[in-house]
Enzyme design. Structure first.
Site, PDB file in Angstrom:
ATOM      1  N   SER A 264      -3.739   1.333   4.179  1.00 41.46           N
ATOM      2  CA  SER A 264      -4.857   0.015   4.664  1.00 41.46           C
ATOM      3  C   SER A 264      -4.310  -0.572   2.999  1.00 41.46           C
ATOM      4  O   SER A 264      -4.203  -0.150   1.815  1.00 41.46           O
ATOM      5  CB  SER A 264      -6.093   0.407   4.261  1.00 41.46           C
ATOM      6  N   LYS A 265      -5.201  -1.763   3.025  1.00 44.19           N
ATOM      7  CA  LYS A 265      -5.461  -2.441   1.786  1.00 44.19           C
ATOM      8  C   LYS A 265      -6.854  -1.463   0.859  1.00 44.19           C
ATOM      9  O   LYS A 265      -6.006  -1.555  -0.293  1.00 44.19           O
ATOM     10  CB  LYS A 265      -6.614  -3.464   2.065  1.00 44.19           C
ATOM     11  N   ARG A 266      -7.423  -0.737   1.420  1.00 44.66           N
ATOM     12  CA  ARG A 266      -8.312   0.442   0.252  1.00 44.66           C
ATOM     13  C   ARG A 266      -7.375   1.386  -0.385  1.00 44.66           C
ATOM     14  O   ARG A 266      -7.532   1.518  -1.527  1.00 44.66           O
ATOM     15  CB  ARG A 266      -9.745   0.782   1.030  1.00 44.66           C
TER      16      ARG A 266
ATOM     17  N   ASP B 148      -6.433  -0.962  -3.627  1.00 41.27           N
ATOM     18  CA  ASP B 148      -7.088  -1.191  -4.442  1.00 41.27           C
ATOM     19  C   ASP B 148      -6.981   0.833  -4.663  1.00 41.27           C
ATOM     20  O   ASP B 148      -7.307   0.457  -5.952  1.00 41.27           O
ATOM     21  CB  ASP B 148      -8.487  -1.002  -3.814  1.00 41.27           C
TER      22      ASP B 148
END
Ligand code: GLU
Length: 509
Positions: free
Chosen positions: A265-267, A270
């Site tokens: 995921s994008k998370r 990050d």
């Protein structure tokens, strides 16, 4: 059955394009090119509430950056347009009506309040994911449950309604997936999905089938998350009378988190410090930002190469492929069933391999941009090209070219004298004074000439060259780093080399 391979990438313009999305586009593109077919870009924007301004332009730019050029699509043209579903709105209703007429779909007049009440009621009864289905459709307000007269009156009065698919009770539907083989579904477990919304806009499920049919799509390659929708699509193909033209299915494996647990995921990006999107993306509403591979310093060739290998290989140990080679070797049979774990270090390795394979001239504009971003405007292109050639082996990301090369443009203002202090002598100091003088006298300048003079001078002074190389490096760059020292001198040029040696010795004891 199909005279030509025609495949499509059908993104919804809802935000940034992540790894998985680009890989879907890439596999479709490779498959099309491999078979001499067509690759179509179709924008699935029927859910207007979720469409985000700028997302379509962004998608096109991402594909362009990767070298993936659609044959047909919005702004490109083609015989099957328009290629934006919102512009095809008037086309879909007839098919929804056809399904209603044949009893495969029905009008549903339930208000949002009634739908909420139905869900709450199911939750109270312990249903985990409440749905509108054959289990409860008789209790709702639709053309199955209401008397025909009433339905006609509601329609005549223009009462808002949707059209839902009537999933059969106990049918088994199966698809032969080109990657996973046979997948079977039990229709009774699937809800009565909305096909046409109250405003006349189709939902994804109706639009995808109608458009794949009208656009003569031969193979559907899409993410594994669409498998649960496949039975609905297969039934629609059948009920619309198009079964003979149904495309072949291929559901692509997920891209997994680095630990291999769950979808990337994008998370994750990050948290672990790597990009997940192809290019930088800022959501215009939330202003949430995600960094892109392009801006992180990946070459498009490397990005495409690493994506292709996330879920596919050619059956050998070969890992480095150009786009042309991928086109030549790609086959769906070699796409893996299991999810592909994303490893950022491996991604950087691919980029490093591509940096090494890209000519300094081709790297120049990209590296110049990095220098400009770091507020070092227009470094001399000739010198920068030389720096790139000299430091390419050490760079994984494009921004590494800045750290590896900035000292060519900025002379050191302090020196790691500590590294040589214990062995520094007055004799060595005078060696460098003499050496600087001799460098000024040699007729031709270059790394080999500088090295030859250095060795001669060492022999003359009776000092081992190994004793003097580190001091020379520290004088030229300030510390114990950088490419071979004479190559640095060669590239710096005579004036600058002499100036740096003199500046350094004047501040050495
Ligand atoms: N619009 C869908 C998406 O956003 C496409 C799924 C499909 O290819 O059928 O991924």
């Amino acid at each position: 059955m199909f005279d030509k391979v025609r495949v499509r990438f059908a993104p919804s313009p809802t935000g940034g394009l992540h790894l998985g999305g680009v890989r879907t586009a890439l596999y479709n593109y490779l498959f099309a090119r491999h078979h001499g077919g067509d690759f179509i870009l179709r924008i699935e924007d029927t859910d207007q509430g979720r469409s985000v301004p700028g997302a379509e332009e962004y998608l096109l730019e991402c594909l362009g950056w990767c070298g993936i050029r659609p044959d047909e699509g919005p702004g490109i043209g083609g015989d099957y347009g328009p290629y934006r579903q919102s512009e095809r709105k008037s086309l879909y209703r007839q098919y929804a009506d056809q399904l209603v007429r044949s009893g495969r779909a029905y009008y549903a007049f339930d208000t949002p309040g009634e739908l909420d009440a139905m869900r709450e009621d199911q939750v109270r009864k312990g249903v985990i994911s409440p749905q509108y289905s054959r289990e409860n459709r008789e209790l709702m307000r639709n053309s199955f449950s209401l008397p025909e007269r009433e339905v006609r009156a509601l329609l005549a009065d223009g009462v808002p309604h949707v059209i839902r698919v009537a999933m059969p009770a106990n049918e088994e539907v199966s698809i032969t997936d080109l990657i996973r083989g046979e997948i079977r579904f039990e229709t009774g477990l699937v809800d009565d999905k909305v096909l046409l919304k109250a405003d006349g806009m189709p939902t994804y499920h109706l639009a995808v089938v109608v458009d794949d049919y009208l656009m003569k799509i031969s193979h559907v390659m899409r993410g594994e998350e669409w498998i649960p929708s496949a039975p609905v699509h297969v039934l629609l193909w059948k009920w619309l009378g198009w079964e003979h033209r149904m495309p072949a299915w291929a559901h692509l494996p997920l891209i997994l988190k680095p630990e291999g647990t769950g979808k990337l995921s994008k998370r994750d990006g990050d948290q672990l410090g790597f990009p997940v999107n192809a290019m930088n993306w800022t959501d215009p509403d939330t202003l949430s930002f995600s960094r892109g591979f392009r801006e992180t310093g990946f070459l498009p060739e490397a990005f495409v190469n690493l994506l292709a290998l996330l879920g596919w290989n050619d059956g050998t140990e070969k890992e480095i492929f150009t786009l042309e080679e991928l086109v030549e070797h790609f086959s769906l049979e070699r796409v893996h069933r299991a999810g592909a774990r994303f490893d950022y270090n491996k991604a950087k390795w691919f980029n490093h391999e591509w940096v090494k394979r890209t000519s300094p001239e081709n790297l120049l504009p990209l590296v110049s941009r990095i220098y400009e971003e770091r507020k070092m405007p227009s470094p001399d292109p000739g010198l920068l090209t030389g720096v790139i050639a000299l430091t390419r082996e050490r760079c994984h990301l494009l921004e590494d070219f800045y750290d590896q090369g900035k000292f060519f443009f900025i002379p050191p203002d302090h020196w790691d004298f500590e590294a040589i202090a214990s062995r520094w002598t007055a004799e060595k100091k005078s060696f460098f004074e003499g050496f600087a003088g001799r460098l000024q006298e040699i007729p031709d300048w270059g790394a080999p000439q500088a090295e030859a003079i250095f060795r001669e001078s060492c022999a003359g002074a009776g000092i081992k060259p190994g004793e003097l190389q580190l001091p020379l490096r520290i004088m030229l760059v300030g510390g114990k780093f950088g490419p071979p020292v004479f190559q640095i001198a060669g590239l710096l040029g005579r004036e600058e080399t002499v100036r740096r040696i003199r500046t350094a010795i004047s501040s050495f004891p």
